[in-house]
Design an enzyme around this catalytic site. Structure first.
Site, short mmCIF file in Angstrom:
data_model
loop_
_atom_site.label_atom_id
_atom_site.label_comp_id
_atom_site.label_asym_id
_atom_site.label_seq_id
_atom_site.Cartn_x
_atom_site.Cartn_y
_atom_site.Cartn_z
N ASP A 153 -13.07 -17.16 -16.21
CA ASP A 153 -11.68 -16.42 -16.74
C ASP A 153 -12.41 -16.73 -18.42
OD1 ASP A 153 -10.93 -16.05 -14.79
OD2 ASP A 153 -8.63 -17.76 -14.77
N TYR A 192 -14.16 -13.88 -20.21
CA TYR A 192 -12.78 -13.23 -20.10
C TYR A 192 -12.03 -12.63 -21.29
CZ TYR A 192 -10.42 -8.82 -18.60
OH TYR A 192 -9.22 -7.90 -18.82
N ASP A 193 -11.42 -14.40 -21.44
CA ASP A 193 -10.19 -14.51 -22.35
C ASP A 193 -10.98 -14.03 -23.75
OD1 ASP A 193 -8.30 -14.77 -20.52
OD2 ASP A 193 -8.38 -16.63 -21.35
N GLU A 217 -5.32 5.03 8.25
CA GLU A 217 -5.41 4.30 7.54
C GLU A 217 -3.62 3.22 7.75
OE1 GLU A 217 -4.39 7.26 3.71
OE2 GLU A 217 -5.62 6.31 4.68
N LYS A 271 0.08 2.19 6.28
CA LYS A 271 1.15 2.53 6.46
C LYS A 271 1.85 1.64 5.34
CE LYS A 271 5.02 5.78 6.31
NZ LYS A 271 6.50 4.90 5.83
N GLU A 292 0.61 3.82 -2.97
CA GLU A 292 1.89 2.96 -2.79
C GLU A 292 1.46 2.25 -3.91
OE1 GLU A 292 3.62 4.58 -0.92
OE2 GLU A 292 4.77 3.34 0.06
N LYS A 332 4.43 4.29 14.05
CA LYS A 332 5.18 3.09 13.30
C LYS A 332 4.71 1.62 14.21
CE LYS A 332 8.60 4.51 10.54
NZ LYS A 332 9.23 3.46 9.12
N CYS A 347 21.79 -38.56 4.93
CA CYS A 347 20.37 -37.54 5.41
C CYS A 347 20.39 -37.51 7.40
CB CYS A 347 18.50 -38.08 5.75
SG CYS A 347 17.26 -37.77 6.54
N CYS A 357 16.99 -34.94 1.01
CA CYS A 357 17.10 -36.56 1.27
C CYS A 357 16.46 -37.51 0.46
CB CYS A 357 16.67 -37.04 2.83
SG CYS A 357 16.25 -38.47 3.07
S1 IVH Z 1 0.29 10.35 2.59
C1 IVH Z 1 0.78 14.51 2.21
N1 IVH Z 1 -0.97 7.70 3.36
O1 IVH Z 1 5.28 7.06 3.53
C2 IVH Z 1 0.98 13.39 3.10
N2 IVH Z 1 1.29 7.94 2.40
O2 IVH Z 1 6.13 9.70 3.88
C3 IVH Z 1 1.31 11.57 1.47
N3 IVH Z 1 2.57 5.76 2.85
O3 IVH Z 1 6.70 8.50 0.58
C4 IVH Z 1 1.73 10.90 1.92
N4 IVH Z 1 0.92 4.78 2.94
O4 IVH Z 1 4.19 6.54 0.65
C5 IVH Z 1 0.31 8.52 2.70
N5 IVH Z 1 -1.55 5.28 3.95
C6 IVH Z 1 -0.35 6.59 3.39
C7 IVH Z 1 0.86 5.82 3.13
C8 IVH Z 1 2.00 6.86 2.41
C9 IVH Z 1 2.21 4.74 2.94
C10 IVH Z 1 3.90 5.91 1.73
C11 IVH Z 1 3.96 7.15 0.72
C12 IVH Z 1 5.45 8.45 0.99
C13 IVH Z 1 6.14 7.78 2.14
C14 IVH Z 1 5.22 9.32 3.56
#
Ligand code: IVH
Length: 718
Positions: free
Chosen positions: A41, A44-45, A127, A129, A210, A357, A455, A473
């Protein structure tokens, strides 16, 4: 990457500034994205300050992508609305949390593409979400020129100033002639191979992803917020969850405040692109984005057909709690862009993607009562007794209410319907009340009154310091509850990781008076232990072996284990990384401590106060005298075996019993180093199930490949 000119050759400020920018971009990427810094670090600084000085003397040399420009502009009146060059879409959600959700999606895709039973499976990019908020990053000629929120999909808000404060997001993309040809594998995805050349970036590349907040960052942010509220700062508030906190930070009008909220970023796709040939599959697009220096989650896979999707959903579901951030599901995307084009869109959603989900991490239930627990530092925590509720994948019947102030601020009463959040290994908490469900006889709670000022464990007076949120306590280590907690914390998996020293045993050791201080733990012998009821010889042997094993640790773990107030795991890591040696931390002034990433005045004060107590320094010395060592002080450490000293290992795939973290910790404790990519300098590759290209590379280079058993043998010095 440019380096400084040879000695004696005069270098113009312009050339030197460009060289420094290149170096700083490179090292920031190693540090923030790959988590594999190559320089300290302090070094880097030094580079950073040199660049700052040149720019101050020659303002004409300042470029918008200079690393010095992460600093902040003025407070905004409001955000400007920006139209997206390409609409930001959303994805259809498969609400069925069972495997059938994935099967239904695959069946739909096969139908849409008119595939028959004999046709091969469809290839998908699977991937995570991420649970944050969508951001579009617009890079022109490789330089970040604008960052915008999703808004209504057509137009969002210009949040460039705030996004620029996120260290993980590059201000300049790294660009290569042939992205595919010059990549080597690294944890965050492929990175630039040695000697590969950087070229002119294309006119426009928009990267979408995101912005999120890690759970540990969220916890410490809320902790800090609670302190501020206790100190009387009435307009501060705590955040309900990391998504809420991240959204608040991105839309914060004062960039100086936004900069203090720790945010992270993962890319998941592209927006507008001009002058760059987009790779033919989604997975290749993400590889290319990672190669440009933008973080891409390593938890992604290319899978075949419904079976592959189901397996991914299952394996990420199992991993969900141990991820450092919230996810609310996984996303499946048809991998080939040609097939994506064929499938097209339904209204605002692509037909080729779906979000699948997991069970929700927030639920409502009834608060039946409140109990008070005594913590490690004497803190008295009101604990909600709940009507059991299924949340974040398990049944929860206790949740923390944090402190009296929070109970009052949220106006929580016994009998209320409350919102409970449980995410990862964070303790479940009550985050709010459903106001319109309050019964007429709901009962307010006052902690001090309930306890009668004493306590509940040791009867000592309870006290609350000026400006503090918590009642405590006053018994210190006289209070058996505090002694037990301190010991459990010390022995914990993330601290000294003493196998065989759990709840029950600590309870017995403290209650029987066998142990009063931490170092006494290491002086337990079979004879002493045999005094304890139900302690079989075998368990005593196991504990002794566990104690021995725990002695090889890391400075960060040891610091965390000491239980210094305000020093959590990540602060302990930052301290270890910054100072390198324990002696330097013990001697550091508050001003020096403040130089550490994320250490503020409260934390600095707490650390200083801890080491100002002679008995704490004594405890540290006694512990080290018991043989506790770590890699940082090779020179002075005892002669404990370090079978992996000087060896570099690479981990790939899933090991049968060890998590990646555990394997890494064990290797580091044995003196070895864990690298992200395989090269000629790699000594061993440890491969588990579903090992990927790193294994191929190892075979190609003739690097020795081990399985978990082999690793364990190596660690044992065989
Ligand atoms: S793809 C065309 N991939 O989920 C597809 N979205 O309704 C565009 N999100 O608002 C989204 N992880 O913010 C995609 N691996 C991921 C994601 C992702 C989170 C969120 C994104 C979007 C919502 C999709």
């Amino acid at each position: 990457m440019s380096t400084s000119a040879a000695k004696g050759a005069p270098e113009s400020p312009a050339v030197r500034a460009e060289a420094l920018r290149e170096q700083l971009h490179h090292h920031a990427h190693r540090y923030y994205v790959l988590d594999e810094p190559e320089i300290t670090d302090a070094d880097y600084d030094r580079l950073f300050q040199e660049l700052q000085a040149i720019e101050a003397a020659h303002p004409e040399l300042l470029t918008p992508d200079s690393p010095t420009q992460r600093i902040l502009g003025k407070v905004l009146d409001g955000f400007t609305v920006v139209r997206h060059a390409m609409p930001m879409l959303s994805i259809r959600t498969e609400t069925d949390t069972e495997a059938t959700g994935a099967i239904a999606f695959d069946a739909r895709m096969r139908r849409e593409l008119q595939l028959g039973e004999t046709d091969p499976p469809i290839e998908y990019a699977a991937e995570l979400k991420f649970d944050g908020l969508a951001i579009n990053l617009r890079y022109e000629q490789g330089v970040l020129v604008q960052a915008a929120t999703r808004g209504n999909g057509e137009a969002g808000e210009d949040v460039t100033q705030n996004i620029r404060t996120i260290a993980q997001i590059p201000l300049r993309l790294r660009f290569l002639t042939s992205v595919r040809a010059e990549l080597v594998e690294a944890p965050a995805g492929p990175e630039l191979a040695e000697g590969a050349e950087l070229v002119e970036a294309p006119p426009v590349i928009e990267i979408r992803g995101e912005v999120y907040m890690r759970r540990d960052d969220f916890e410490s942010l809320n902790e800090r917020q609670r302190e501020l509220i206790a100190q009387g700062r009435k307009n501060e508030k705590t955040f309900v969850n990391p998504r809420n906190a991240a959204a608040g930070a991105v839309r914060q009008l004062d960039p100086a405040i936004a900069a203090k909220r720790p945010l992270s970023f993962f890319a998941y796709g592209l927006g507008d692109v001009q002058g760059w040939e987009i790779p033919p599959s989604h997975s290749a697009v993400l590889d290319a984005i990672a190669a440009m220096g933008v973080p891409v989650s390593p938890d992604r896979e290319v899978v075949q057909g419904a079976e592959g999707l189901v397996a991914f959903h299952r394996s990420m579901g199992a991993k969900r709690d141990s991820l450092p951030f919230d996810i609310d599901g996984v996303v499946y995307k048809v991998n080939a862009r040609e097939l994506q084009k064929k499938l097209g869109f339904v209204s605002r959603e692509p037909r080729w993607a779906v979000a699948h989900k997991y069970p929700a991490q927030e639920q409502t239930t009834v608060l039946k009562g409140i109990e008070v627990q005594v913590g490690r530092t004497g803190k008295l925590t009101p604990v909600a007794k709940l009507e059991p509720v299924f949340v974040g994948g398990t049944t929860v019947s206790n949740a923390t209410l944090h402190n009296q102030g929070e109970i009052e601020r949220k106006d929580v009463r016994i009998g209320d319907t409350v919102i409970v959040r449980r995410a990862g290994d964070v303790i479940p908490e009550v985050v709010g009340v459903v106001a319109d469900k309050r019964p007429a006889d709901a009962e307010p709670f006052d902690l001090y009154q309930r306890l009668g000022g004493k306590c509940p464990v040791c009867g000592s007076d309870v006290e609350r310091a000026e400006g503090e949120a918590d009642w405590r306590c006053s018994g210190g280590l006289f209070c058996p509850a505090q002694r037990k907690q301190a010991m459990l914390h010390f022995a914990g998996r993330r601290a000294m990781d003493i196998e065989g020293l759990g709840d029950k045993l600590v309870e017995q050791l403290v209650d029987s008076g066998l142990i009063r201080t931490l170092p006494e733990v290491y002086k337990l012998g079979v004879a002493k232990l045999s005094v304890l009821e139900r302690m079989a010889d075998k368990s005593a042997q196991n504990l002794i072996a566990g104690l021995e094993k725990s002695k090889h640790t890391t400075l960060a773990r040891f610091l965390f284990a000491l239980g210094i107030r305000q020093v959590g795991e990540s602060t302990a890591r930052d301290l270890a990384r910054h100072f390198g040696r324990l002696e330097r931390i013990i001697e550091a002034s508050e001003a020096q401590l403040l130089e550490v990433n994320d250490v503020g005045p409260i934390v600095a004060h707490s650390i200083r106060t801890f080491f100002d107590q002679p008995h704490n320094v004594e405890v540290v010395e006694q512990l080290r005298a018991c043989g506790i060592t770590w890699a940082e002080d090779e020179g002075t450490a005892d002669s404990s075996p370090r079978p992996l000293l000087g060896k570099t290992l690479v981990l790939t795939g899933t090991l049968p019993t060890l998590t990646r973290d555990e394997a890494k910790d064990m290797i580091e404790a044995a003196g070895g180093k864990v690298a992200g990519s395989v090269s000629k300098k790699t000594h061993y590759v440890v491969a588990g199930e579903a090992a990927g290209s790193k294994l191929d590379k190892a075979n190609e280079l003739g690097v020795t490949v081990l399985d978990e058993e082999g690793l364990k043998a190596l660690l044992a010095g065989d």
